[in-house]
Design an enzyme around this catalytic site. Sequence first.
Site, PDB file in Angstrom:
ATOM      1  N   ASN A  73      47.573  36.787  18.547  1.00  0.00           N
ATOM      2  CA  ASN A  73      47.553  38.357  18.421  1.00  0.00           C
ATOM      3  C   ASN A  73      48.308  38.185  16.805  1.00  0.00           C
ATOM      4  OD1 ASN A  73      48.700  41.007  16.813  1.00  0.00           O
ATOM      5  ND2 ASN A  73      49.561  41.166  19.473  1.00  0.00           N
ATOM      6  N   HIS A  91      54.785  38.690  24.270  1.00  0.00           N
ATOM      7  CA  HIS A  91      55.718  39.852  23.721  1.00  0.00           C
ATOM      8  C   HIS A  91      56.674  39.328  23.510  1.00  0.00           C
ATOM      9  CE1 HIS A  91      56.973  43.600  21.751  1.00  0.00           C
ATOM     10  NE2 HIS A  91      56.386  44.032  22.058  1.00  0.00           N
ATOM     11  N   GLY A  92      57.343  39.308  21.753  1.00  0.00           N
ATOM     12  CA  GLY A  92      59.123  39.006  21.699  1.00  0.00           C
ATOM     13  C   GLY A  92      59.378  37.857  22.060  1.00  0.00           C
ATOM     14  N   GLU A 146      49.290  40.962  32.346  1.00  0.00           N
ATOM     15  CA  GLU A 146      49.772  40.508  31.266  1.00  0.00           C
ATOM     16  C   GLU A 146      51.351  41.046  31.614  1.00  0.00           C
ATOM     17  OE1 GLU A 146      48.645  40.202  27.477  1.00  0.00           O
ATOM     18  OE2 GLU A 146      50.106  39.948  26.356  1.00  0.00           O
ATOM     19  N   HIS A 168      49.251  41.476  12.828  1.00  0.00           N
ATOM     20  CA  HIS A 168      50.139  41.366  11.674  1.00  0.00           C
ATOM     21  C   HIS A 168      49.542  40.913  10.001  1.00  0.00           C
ATOM     22  CE1 HIS A 168      53.058  44.130  13.145  1.00  0.00           C
ATOM     23  NE2 HIS A 168      53.049  42.737  13.831  1.00  0.00           N
ATOM     24  N   ARG A 220      45.697  50.249  17.123  1.00  0.00           N
ATOM     25  CA  ARG A 220      46.763  51.753  18.057  1.00  0.00           C
ATOM     26  C   ARG A 220      45.448  52.619  17.569  1.00  0.00           C
ATOM     27  NH1 ARG A 220      52.153  49.037  18.252  1.00  0.00           N
ATOM     28  NH2 ARG A 220      52.567  51.771  18.853  1.00  0.00           N
ATOM     29  N   ARG A 234      48.911  46.979   0.897  1.00  0.00           N
ATOM     30  CA  ARG A 234      48.886  46.796  -1.089  1.00  0.00           C
ATOM     31  C   ARG A 234      47.708  47.115  -0.836  1.00  0.00           C
ATOM     32  NH1 ARG A 234      50.571  44.374  -5.112  1.00  0.00           N
ATOM     33  NH2 ARG A 234      52.923  44.657  -4.640  1.00  0.00           N
ATOM     34  N   GLY A 279      52.600  36.569  18.164  1.00  0.00           N
ATOM     35  CA  GLY A 279      51.867  37.442  17.728  1.00  0.00           C
ATOM     36  C   GLY A 279      52.770  37.554  16.577  1.00  0.00           C
ATOM     37  N   HIS A 280      53.900  38.031  16.189  1.00  0.00           N
ATOM     38  CA  HIS A 280      55.048  38.019  15.276  1.00  0.00           C
ATOM     39  C   HIS A 280      55.521  36.656  14.606  1.00  0.00           C
ATOM     40  CE1 HIS A 280      58.599  39.281  12.883  1.00  0.00           C
ATOM     41  NE2 HIS A 280      57.705  40.262  12.620  1.00  0.00           N
ATOM     42  N   GLU A 291      43.287  44.699  22.372  1.00  0.00           N
ATOM     43  CA  GLU A 291      44.314  45.463  22.470  1.00  0.00           C
ATOM     44  C   GLU A 291      44.818  47.369  22.490  1.00  0.00           C
ATOM     45  OE1 GLU A 291      48.142  43.746  22.368  1.00  0.00           O
ATOM     46  OE2 GLU A 291      49.324  45.408  22.127  1.00  0.00           O
ATOM     47  N   THR A 314      57.023  48.439  17.916  1.00  0.00           N
ATOM     48  CA  THR A 314      56.292  48.050  18.847  1.00  0.00           C
ATOM     49  C   THR A 314      55.829  48.277  19.922  1.00  0.00           C
ATOM     50  OG1 THR A 314      55.514  45.574  19.365  1.00  0.00           O
ATOM     51  CG2 THR A 314      57.574  46.146  19.416  1.00  0.00           C
ATOM     52  N   THR A 315      54.963  48.298  20.777  1.00  0.00           N
ATOM     53  CA  THR A 315      54.725  47.918  21.957  1.00  0.00           C
ATOM     54  C   THR A 315      55.911  47.796  22.669  1.00  0.00           C
ATOM     55  OG1 THR A 315      52.642  47.374  21.463  1.00  0.00           O
ATOM     56  CG2 THR A 315      53.015  48.184  24.587  1.00  0.00           C
ATOM     57  N   ARG A 341      47.056  51.376  12.522  1.00  0.00           N
ATOM     58  CA  ARG A 341      48.353  51.103  11.538  1.00  0.00           C
ATOM     59  C   ARG A 341      48.447  49.671  10.620  1.00  0.00           C
ATOM     60  NH1 ARG A 341      53.955  50.816  15.571  1.00  0.00           N
ATOM     61  NH2 ARG A 341      53.525  52.731  15.474  1.00  0.00           N
ATOM     62  N   HIS A 342      47.629  48.996  11.776  1.00  0.00           N
ATOM     63  CA  HIS A 342      47.325  47.515  10.892  1.00  0.00           C
ATOM     64  C   HIS A 342      45.718  47.079  11.430  1.00  0.00           C
ATOM     65  CE1 HIS A 342      48.137  46.874  15.401  1.00  0.00           C
ATOM     66  NE2 HIS A 342      49.385  47.042  15.685  1.00  0.00           N
ATOM     67  N   HIS A 375      45.194  44.338  18.259  1.00  0.00           N
ATOM     68  CA  HIS A 375      45.544  45.891  18.467  1.00  0.00           C
ATOM     69  C   HIS A 375      44.709  47.056  17.922  1.00  0.00           C
ATOM     70  CE1 HIS A 375      48.921  48.367  20.695  1.00  0.00           C
ATOM     71  NE2 HIS A 375      47.873  49.062  20.675  1.00  0.00           N
TER      72      HIS A 375
HETATM   73  N1  PXP Z   1      51.182  40.893  24.470  1.00  0.00           N
HETATM   74  C1  PXP Z   1      50.991  42.804  23.971  1.00  0.00           C
HETATM   75  C2  PXP Z   1      50.406  43.285  25.138  1.00  0.00           C
HETATM   76  C3  PXP Z   1      51.459  43.637  23.166  1.00  0.00           C
HETATM   77  O1  PXP Z   1      51.636  44.876  23.200  1.00  0.00           O
HETATM   78  C4  PXP Z   1      52.417  42.569  22.294  1.00  0.00           C
HETATM   79  C5  PXP Z   1      52.750  43.199  20.936  1.00  0.00           C
HETATM   80  O2  PXP Z   1      51.172  43.821  19.904  1.00  0.00           O
HETATM   81  C6  PXP Z   1      52.126  40.830  22.303  1.00  0.00           C
HETATM   82  C7  PXP Z   1      51.851  40.201  23.043  1.00  0.00           C
HETATM   83  C8  PXP Z   1      52.655  40.414  20.917  1.00  0.00           C
HETATM   84  O3  PXP Z   1      53.966  40.048  20.504  1.00  0.00           O
HETATM   85  P1  PXP Z   1      54.539  39.764  20.239  1.00  0.00           P
HETATM   86  O4  PXP Z   1      54.255  39.790  17.970  1.00  0.00           O
HETATM   87  O5  PXP Z   1      55.953  39.848  19.944  1.00  0.00           O
HETATM   88  O6  PXP Z   1      54.620  37.689  20.139  1.00  0.00           O
END
Ligand code: PXP
Length: 239
Positions: free
Chosen positions: A6, A191-192, A150, A9, A44, A17, A213-214, A69, A99-100, A48-49, A42
């Site tokens: 993902n 996620h996370g 997912e 970010h 949104r 900037r 992602g993050h 997404e 975040t979601t 925002r991104h 994603h």
């Molecule tokens: N999967 C979904 C559905 C999400 O909404 C996100 C966050 O945007 C991720 C995966 C990735 O999460 P993370 O950035 O915490 O890895």
Amino acid sequence: MLLGVNIDHVATLRNARGGYEPDPLTAAKICIENGADSITAHLREDRRHMKDNDIKALSKLLKTRLNLEMAVTDEMQKIALSIKPYSVCLVPEKREEITTEGGLDVAGQLKKITEFVTPLLDAGIVVSLFIDPTDEQVRAAAKTGVQFVELHTGAYSNAFGLEEEEEEEFMKLNEASRLAHALGLKVNAGHGLNYQNVKRLHQIIDIYELNIGHTIVARSVFVGIGEAVKEMKKLVSKG
Ligand code: PXP
């Protein structure tokens, strides 16, 4: 297991900037070159991104590898039907969240979700529902006609390292994954997740792809995004 990256970010950093760098398109190319199996972005409601033009460009570049997404709104459905990304993942979306948070309540809005996904599926788009790992949500998802769920790994990620809680959250993922598989759904998760807590997910044999992602974008500040993807790919694909 496959690795989806993902890159939201990368766009967050660019937007800080208001200019052009770092460019999400270039990031997507480097991720793929270094082992990412798919790219998630994603769009949104508040943009925002990722921006609309990012999604258009990513879809052209990535063809079978873009996972869009998005929320369950008429606006997003229109965009998906016009851009036709390879796949979409439907998520709940609140303006004020960072975040979601939490999965989509498919069980509580089965008719709405089923009606929403039908034109997407008819257009040949692969559809995934981002849900909490519960029996109720998995069974509901299986009734909508989508190909994928997912599973939300946020609770597992937060509990990681706390013995009993980690075990409990891990078991929820394991059981939800088994049930989804038995009901004919393919299973992604995310996620996370990070470079530590991702390793245990190998024990869940039915997971097809992890979306991360993050932590990858964060690590890329130190080692570059290619290396950050390579390191994660090694953890995800072994076992
Ligand atoms: N999967 C979904 C559905 C999400 O909404 C996100 C966050 O945007 C991720 C995966 C990735 O999460 P993370 O950035 O915490 O890895």
